[in-house]
Design a protein around this motif. Structure first.
Motif, PDB file in Angstrom:
ATOM      1  N   ALA A 172       0.836  -1.203   0.000  1.00 38.17           N
ATOM      2  CA  ALA A 172       0.000   0.000   0.000  1.00 38.17           C
ATOM      3  C   ALA A 172       0.871   1.253   0.000  1.00 38.17           C
ATOM      4  N   TYR A 173       1.824   1.326   0.926  1.00 32.48           N
ATOM      5  CA  TYR A 173       2.703   2.497   0.972  1.00 32.48           C
ATOM      6  C   TYR A 173       3.934   2.192   1.824  1.00 32.48           C
ATOM      7  N   PHE A 174       4.922   3.046   1.674  1.00 31.73           N
ATOM      8  CA  PHE A 174       6.130   3.032   2.501  1.00 31.73           C
ATOM      9  C   PHE A 174       6.146   4.340   3.282  1.00 31.73           C
ATOM     10  N   TYR A 175       6.629   4.309   4.513  1.00 32.37           N
ATOM     11  CA  TYR A 175       6.679   5.548   5.277  1.00 32.37           C
ATOM     12  C   TYR A 175       7.772   5.496   6.338  1.00 32.37           C
ATOM     13  N   ILE A 176       8.140   6.670   6.784  1.00 30.02           N
ATOM     14  CA  ILE A 176       9.178   6.810   7.808  1.00 30.02           C
ATOM     15  C   ILE A 176       8.520   6.885   9.178  1.00 30.02           C
ATOM     16  N   LYS A 177       9.031   6.075  10.094  1.00 31.33           N
ATOM     17  CA  LYS A 177       8.526   6.081  11.466  1.00 31.33           C
ATOM     18  C   LYS A 177       9.706   5.857  12.404  1.00 31.33           C
ATOM     19  N   GLU A 178       9.885   6.784  13.339  1.00 33.28           N
ATOM     20  CA  GLU A 178      10.949   6.646  14.341  1.00 33.28           C
ATOM     21  C   GLU A 178      12.305   6.395  13.675  1.00 33.28           C
ATOM     22  N   ARG A 179      12.583   7.170  12.647  1.00 31.10           N
ATOM     23  CA  ARG A 179      13.864   7.146  11.932  1.00 31.10           C
ATOM     24  C   ARG A 179      14.107   5.883  11.122  1.00 31.10           C
ATOM     25  N   GLY A 180      13.091   5.046  10.999  1.00 35.30           N
ATOM     26  CA  GLY A 180      13.192   3.856  10.168  1.00 35.30           C
ATOM     27  C   GLY A 180      12.165   3.912   9.051  1.00 35.30           C
ATOM     28  N   VAL A 181      12.340   3.058   8.043  1.00 36.58           N
ATOM     29  CA  VAL A 181      11.398   2.993   6.932  1.00 36.58           C
ATOM     30  C   VAL A 181      10.598   1.702   7.040  1.00 36.58           C
ATOM     31  N   ARG A 214       8.176  13.984   2.168  1.00 30.86           N
ATOM     32  CA  ARG A 214       9.422  13.388   2.662  1.00 30.86           C
ATOM     33  C   ARG A 214       9.169  12.123   3.484  1.00 30.86           C
ATOM     34  N   GLN A 215       7.926  11.940   3.946  1.00 30.17           N
ATOM     35  CA  GLN A 215       7.633  10.822   4.835  1.00 30.17           C
ATOM     36  C   GLN A 215       6.943   9.652   4.142  1.00 30.17           C
ATOM     37  N   PHE A 216       6.208   9.908   3.060  1.00 28.52           N
ATOM     38  CA  PHE A 216       5.380   8.864   2.446  1.00 28.52           C
ATOM     39  C   PHE A 216       5.683   8.666   0.963  1.00 28.52           C
ATOM     40  N   LEU A 217       5.706   7.389   0.577  1.00 33.86           N
ATOM     41  CA  LEU A 217       5.742   6.961  -0.821  1.00 33.86           C
ATOM     42  C   LEU A 217       4.543   6.035  -0.997  1.00 33.86           C
ATOM     43  N   VAL A 218       3.527   6.472  -1.737  1.00 31.66           N
ATOM     44  CA  VAL A 218       2.243   5.770  -1.744  1.00 31.66           C
ATOM     45  C   VAL A 218       1.981   5.114  -3.096  1.00 31.66           C
ATOM     46  N   SER A 219       1.266   3.987  -3.058  1.00 27.30           N
ATOM     47  CA  SER A 219       0.865   3.322  -4.292  1.00 27.30           C
ATOM     48  C   SER A 219      -0.440   3.940  -4.795  1.00 27.30           C
ATOM     49  N   ARG A 220      -0.628   3.890  -6.086  1.00 26.65           N
ATOM     50  CA  ARG A 220      -1.842   4.420  -6.685  1.00 26.65           C
ATOM     51  C   ARG A 220      -3.081   3.716  -6.118  1.00 26.65           C
ATOM     52  N   SER A 221      -2.973   2.396  -5.925  1.00 25.35           N
ATOM     53  CA  SER A 221      -4.140   1.611  -5.525  1.00 25.35           C
ATOM     54  C   SER A 221      -4.570   1.837  -4.080  1.00 25.35           C
ATOM     55  N   CYS A 222      -3.701   2.412  -3.254  1.00 27.75           N
ATOM     56  CA  CYS A 222      -4.077   2.611  -1.846  1.00 27.75           C
ATOM     57  C   CYS A 222      -4.803   3.925  -1.613  1.00 27.75           C
ATOM     58  N   ILE A 223      -4.811   4.814  -2.609  1.00 25.23           N
ATOM     59  CA  ILE A 223      -5.427   6.131  -2.444  1.00 25.23           C
ATOM     60  C   ILE A 223      -6.930   6.016  -2.700  1.00 25.23           C
ATOM     61  N   LYS A 224      -7.717   6.359  -1.708  1.00 30.76           N
ATOM     62  CA  LYS A 224      -9.170   6.226  -1.809  1.00 30.76           C
ATOM     63  C   LYS A 224      -9.874   7.569  -2.001  1.00 30.76           C
ATOM     64  N   VAL A 225      -9.400   8.601  -1.328  1.00 30.10           N
ATOM     65  CA  VAL A 225     -10.040   9.919  -1.418  1.00 30.10           C
ATOM     66  C   VAL A 225      -8.952  10.990  -1.443  1.00 30.10           C
ATOM     67  N   ILE A 226      -9.166  12.030  -2.260  1.00 33.15           N
ATOM     68  CA  ILE A 226      -8.268  13.178  -2.323  1.00 33.15           C
ATOM     69  C   ILE A 226      -9.090  14.403  -1.953  1.00 33.15           C
ATOM     70  N   GLU A 227      -8.700  15.084  -0.884  1.00 33.77           N
ATOM     71  CA  GLU A 227      -9.475  16.220  -0.392  1.00 33.77           C
ATOM     72  C   GLU A 227      -8.638  17.491  -0.421  1.00 33.77           C
ATOM     73  N   PRO A 228      -9.257  18.641  -0.780  1.00 32.68           N
ATOM     74  CA  PRO A 228      -8.567  19.928  -0.639  1.00 32.68           C
ATOM     75  C   PRO A 228      -8.241  20.172   0.830  1.00 32.68           C
ATOM     76  N   TYR A 229      -7.087  20.773   1.089  1.00 31.21           N
ATOM     77  CA  TYR A 229      -6.655  21.024   2.460  1.00 31.21           C
ATOM     78  C   TYR A 229      -6.201  22.475   2.550  1.00 31.21           C
TER      79      TYR A 229
END
Length: 262
Positions: A172-181, A214-229
């Motif tokens: 689904a995605y890769f992300y950084i947590k507590e200095r690890g991937v 810088r924290q997330f690398l996401v797959s196309r298939s894991c994205i469900k909703v895109i909202e203005p922020y």
């Protein structure tokens, strides 16, 4: 055609399809006290750049985005010879960044860092005192290097005292947590992996995975909703739910929408 310029006075061509990026670049250039410049043209398409360059437009330096409204800017170099030095700008294309380093061409990563811009300009000015480099051959090599033949199809991950094979279609995605991937699978399972996100970005198909920040690398298939922020940013709702918000910056929003609509 390259202009004959006076000391530290530049004729600049900007090839960029985001007005905010153009304004930011000009603002930073204006802050450089030892530099005077004029923008000879602002072009937002491949076709427009071809017309300008084919018409023997005169400039000392080009700032060029990689992804334009009507295609990839490297299409330009297949049709015209460009002798003007170029500083590329890019929001996320790690293949391009690697190629620039190998070929000693400058690039700026959006959002533009003022210090990096100063270094790039200083490096350009220094090259004007030396014999002109062969930009055409470097750009040809750059275009070729941006065509990776294969992408990673699986990962061998460690869990307790076992190893598991994870197909890239399961991620689904890769992300950084507590200095690890960490790798988060679509079934919710999570594994620590020994990669940097920059490395993963080079190994994965850029049509299927996007460097959101810088924290997330996401797959196309894991994205469900895109909202203005707030402040022109975008908020991604992903599945499985992410531990922190996945935000796309205002500077990358246009590029992300183009990627998502492919």
């Amino acid at each position: 055609m390259s202009a004959q310029h006076t000391q530290n006075h530049l004729k600049v061509l900007i090839v960029e399809d985001e007005e905010a990026a153009v304004n930011r670049l000009r603002k930073e250039l204006n802050k450089m006290e030892d530099l005077s410049y004029e923008v000879v043209a602002i072009i937002d398409t491949v076709s427009g750049a071809l017309q300008w360059l084919g018409g023997q437009g005169v400039a000392d330096l080009i700032f060029m985005d990689i992804h334009l409204n009507d295609g990839n800017s490297f299409e330009i170099f297949k049709q015209v010879t460009v002798e003007i030095p170029i500083i590329f700008t890019t929001a996320y294309d790690e293949y391009a960044l690697q190629a620039f380093r190998v070929n000693s061409l400058d690039y700026l990563l959006k959002p533009i860092n003022p210090e990096e811009l100063h270094v790039a300009i200083d490096r350009f000015l220094a090259t004007q005192k030396e014999p002109p480099p062969d930009y055409l051959s470097k750009l040809t090599a750059l275009a070729q290097s941006m065509q990776p033949t294969t992408y990673r199809s699986s990962f061998l991950v460690h869990f307790r005292q076992q190893m598991h094979m994870v197909e890239i279609s399961e991620v689904a995605y890769f992300y950084i947590k507590e200095r690890g991937v960490f790798m988060k699978k679509k079934d919710g399972k999570e594994y620590a992996i020994e990669f940097f996100l920059d490395d993963l970005e080079q190994q994965l198909n850029p049509r299927e995975f996007y460097r959101a920040n810088r924290q997330f690398l996401v797959s196309r298939s894991c994205i469900k909703v895109i909202e203005p922020y707030f402040n022109g940013r975008l908020l991604l709702a992903v599945q499985p739910e992410s531990p922190t918000q996945v935000l796309i910056s205002k500077e990358k929003a246009t590029d992300f929408k183009r990627w998502a609509d492919y």
